[in-house]
Enzyme design. Structure first.
Site, PDB file in Angstrom:
ATOM      1  N   HIS A 109       0.859  -1.189   0.000  1.00  0.00           N
ATOM      2  CA  HIS A 109       0.000   0.000   0.000  1.00  0.00           C
ATOM      3  C   HIS A 109       0.892   1.235   0.000  1.00  0.00           C
ATOM      4  O   HIS A 109       1.820   1.326   0.795  1.00  0.00           O
ATOM      5  CB  HIS A 109      -0.907  -0.004   1.231  1.00  0.00           C
ATOM      6  N   THR A 141      -5.958  -8.534   5.665  1.00  0.00           N
ATOM      7  CA  THR A 141      -7.087  -8.996   6.472  1.00  0.00           C
ATOM      8  C   THR A 141      -8.334  -8.340   5.899  1.00  0.00           C
ATOM      9  O   THR A 141      -8.247  -7.513   4.982  1.00  0.00           O
ATOM     10  CB  THR A 141      -6.910  -8.589   7.947  1.00  0.00           C
ATOM     11  N   LEU A 144      -9.806  -3.198   5.326  1.00  0.00           N
ATOM     12  CA  LEU A 144      -8.982  -2.657   4.240  1.00  0.00           C
ATOM     13  C   LEU A 144      -7.723  -1.955   4.762  1.00  0.00           C
ATOM     14  O   LEU A 144      -7.818  -1.022   5.567  1.00  0.00           O
ATOM     15  CB  LEU A 144      -9.841  -1.674   3.432  1.00  0.00           C
TER      16      LEU A 144
HETATM   17  N1  NHR Z   1      -9.114  -6.416   0.331  1.00  0.00           N
HETATM   18  C1  NHR Z   1      -9.204  -6.550   1.654  1.00  0.00           C
HETATM   19  N2  NHR Z   1     -10.248  -7.256   2.140  1.00  0.00           N
HETATM   20  N3  NHR Z   1      -8.305  -6.029   2.527  1.00  0.00           N
HETATM   21  C2  NHR Z   1      -7.268  -5.314   2.036  1.00  0.00           C
HETATM   22  O1  NHR Z   1      -6.388  -4.808   2.894  1.00  0.00           O
HETATM   23  C3  NHR Z   1      -7.124  -5.117   0.627  1.00  0.00           C
HETATM   24  C4  NHR Z   1      -8.092  -5.702  -0.197  1.00  0.00           C
HETATM   25  C5  NHR Z   1      -8.028  -5.528  -1.596  1.00  0.00           C
HETATM   26  C6  NHR Z   1      -7.039  -4.758  -2.140  1.00  0.00           C
HETATM   27  C7  NHR Z   1      -5.136  -3.175  -1.946  1.00  0.00           C
HETATM   28  C8  NHR Z   1      -5.586  -1.760  -1.545  1.00  0.00           C
HETATM   29  C9  NHR Z   1      -4.469  -0.778  -1.436  1.00  0.00           C
HETATM   30  O2  NHR Z   1      -3.329  -1.151  -1.188  1.00  0.00           O
HETATM   31  C10 NHR Z   1      -6.096  -4.135  -1.322  1.00  0.00           C
HETATM   32  C11 NHR Z   1      -6.115  -4.333   0.061  1.00  0.00           C
HETATM   33  C12 NHR Z   1      -8.407  -1.171  -3.994  1.00  0.00           C
HETATM   34  C13 NHR Z   1      -9.224  -0.274  -3.302  1.00  0.00           C
HETATM   35  C14 NHR Z   1     -10.517   0.203  -3.892  1.00  0.00           C
HETATM   36  O3  NHR Z   1     -11.193   1.046  -3.318  1.00  0.00           O
HETATM   37  C15 NHR Z   1      -8.811   0.130  -2.043  1.00  0.00           C
HETATM   38  C16 NHR Z   1      -7.635  -0.360  -1.500  1.00  0.00           C
HETATM   39  C17 NHR Z   1      -6.842  -1.262  -2.198  1.00  0.00           C
HETATM   40  C18 NHR Z   1      -7.229  -1.658  -3.450  1.00  0.00           C
HETATM   41  N4  NHR Z   1     -10.958  -0.333  -5.051  1.00  0.00           N
HETATM   42  C19 NHR Z   1     -12.219  -0.027  -5.738  1.00  0.00           C
HETATM   43  C20 NHR Z   1     -13.267  -1.118  -5.471  1.00  0.00           C
HETATM   44  O4  NHR Z   1     -14.446  -0.780  -5.525  1.00  0.00           O
HETATM   45  C21 NHR Z   1     -12.027   0.012  -7.238  1.00  0.00           C
HETATM   46  C22 NHR Z   1     -11.036   1.025  -7.679  1.00  0.00           C
HETATM   47  C23 NHR Z   1     -10.576   0.819  -9.124  1.00  0.00           C
HETATM   48  O5  NHR Z   1     -10.936  -0.175  -9.772  1.00  0.00           O
HETATM   49  O6  NHR Z   1      -9.796   1.686  -9.591  1.00  0.00           O
HETATM   50  O7  NHR Z   1     -12.885  -2.299  -5.267  1.00  0.00           O
HETATM   51  O8  NHR Z   1      -4.727   0.454  -1.514  1.00  0.00           O
HETATM   52  C1  GAR Z   2       1.772   1.030  -6.581  1.00  0.00           C
HETATM   53  O1  GAR Z   2       2.179   2.301  -6.161  1.00  0.00           O
HETATM   54  C2  GAR Z   2       1.007   0.318  -5.484  1.00  0.00           C
HETATM   55  O2  GAR Z   2       1.512   0.568  -4.201  1.00  0.00           O
HETATM   56  C3  GAR Z   2      -0.332   0.956  -5.647  1.00  0.00           C
HETATM   57  O3  GAR Z   2      -0.535   1.104  -7.030  1.00  0.00           O
HETATM   58  C4  GAR Z   2       0.723   1.141  -7.694  1.00  0.00           C
HETATM   59  C5  GAR Z   2       0.784  -0.019  -8.643  1.00  0.00           C
HETATM   60  O4  GAR Z   2       1.920   0.079  -9.458  1.00  0.00           O
HETATM   61  N1  GAR Z   2      -1.356   0.129  -5.077  1.00  0.00           N
HETATM   62  C6  GAR Z   2      -2.510   0.618  -4.734  1.00  0.00           C
HETATM   63  O5  GAR Z   2      -2.775   1.800  -4.794  1.00  0.00           O
HETATM   64  C7  GAR Z   2      -3.508  -0.390  -4.259  1.00  0.00           C
HETATM   65  N2  GAR Z   2      -4.756   0.255  -4.060  1.00  0.00           N
HETATM   66  P1  GAR Z   2       2.436  -1.171 -10.277  1.00  0.00           P
HETATM   67  O6  GAR Z   2       1.232  -1.731 -11.038  1.00  0.00           O
HETATM   68  O7  GAR Z   2       3.437  -0.592 -11.215  1.00  0.00           O
HETATM   69  O8  GAR Z   2       3.013  -2.165  -9.317  1.00  0.00           O
END
Ligand code: NHR
Ligand code: GAR
Length: 212
Positions: A109, A141, A144
């Site tokens: 993240h 977990t 999020l």
């Molecule tokens: N799922 C759970 N249950 N727990 C976490 O800690 C997760 C996860 C899924 C993904 C990555 C995360 C990040 O590192 C991750 C961690 C997507 C969103 C989001 O809002 C938020 C956080 C992360 C990844 N996604 C939108 C949705 O509705 C779609 C956004 C898009 O498609 O561009 O899923 O930040």
């Molecule tokens: C990275 O900066 C990663 O930490 C972030 O998106 C980029 C992906 O780059 N992840 C998130 O924001 C998850 N929500 P990459 O596709 O070049 O690895």
């Protein structure tokens, strides 16, 4: 041989950094597959160029999150992974999915958690006026961006920063800490106790970059 499946949604530079480290350091691991929820993710071409199996499961073809996640579990499990790595994977995962991979699901993240969970972290950091920012590798977990943290890296924030400049500075550190975290997992060096991740033998779990 540890079997690893990497999930991406886009460019896949973190996936690339892990693949390169695995090759360079001759990890006792195989990247069994790279899976994207977006058909046109750039990272798929890199995976194919490395003879890594590249698969797509398009979330837009599913009626809800539960049915997408159920199919994703089937696809991932067809590669029998010991570890599943989220590398810029942009879909929130259901509790059922997270439970299925408990203790073997990592995410990176782009913030110093617990600051700035969710999306648009670099904008959030600039808006808040913090003077340092960074990235965190954590076990996933259901809550999020709240799972136990494996390693973090910090970078300075400058008055002249834009979200793009800051993202680039952070991404460079992501490419350092994510391969390191995966290597620790492969070498069986991580234990989770009381929501904290221990590395044994001990190593720094916080890197401080002073890059411009
Ligand atoms: N799922 C759970 N249950 N727990 C976490 O800690 C997760 C996860 C899924 C993904 C990555 C995360 C990040 O590192 C991750 C961690 C997507 C969103 C989001 O809002 C938020 C956080 C992360 C990844 N996604 C939108 C949705 O509705 C779609 C956004 C898009 O498609 O561009 O899923 O930040
Ligand atoms: C990275 O900066 C990663 O930490 C972030 O998106 C980029 C992906 O780059 N992840 C998130 O924001 C998850 N929500 P990459 O596709 O070049 O690895």
């Amino acid at each position: 041989m540890t079997s690893i499946v990497i999930l991406i949604s886009g460019r896949g530079s973190n996936m690339e950094a892990i693949v390169h480290a695995a090759q360079k350091e001759a990890w006792p691991a195989k990247i069994a597959a790279v899976i994207s929820n977006r058909p046109n993710a750039g990272g798929l071409d890199f995976a194919r160029s490395q003879d890594i199996e590249a698969a797509v499961l398009d979330h837009s073809q599913f009626k809800d999150r539960a049915s997408f996640d159920a199919e994703l579990i089937k696809l991932i499990d067809s590669y029998s992974p010991d570890l599943v790595v989220l590398a810029g994977f942009m879909r929130i995962l259901t509790g059922g999915f997270v439970k299925h991979y408990a203790g073997r699901l990592l995410n990176i993240h782009p913030s110093l958690l617990p600051l700035f969970p969710g999306l648009h972290t670099h904008e959030q950091a600039l808006e808040a006026g913090v003077k340092e920012h960074g990235a965190t590798v954590h076990f996933v977990t259901e809550a999020l961006d709240h799972g136990p943290m494996v390693i973090q890296a910090s970078v300075p924030v400058f008055p002249s920063d834009t979200p793009d400049l800051l993202a680039k500075r952070v991404l460079k550190q992501e490419h350092v800490i994510y391969p390191r975290a995966v290597r620790w997992f492969i070498d069986n060096r991580l234990t989770i106790s009381d929501n904290r991740v221990l590395v044994s033998p001990p190593e720094l779990q916080m890197l401080t970059s002073t890059d411009k």
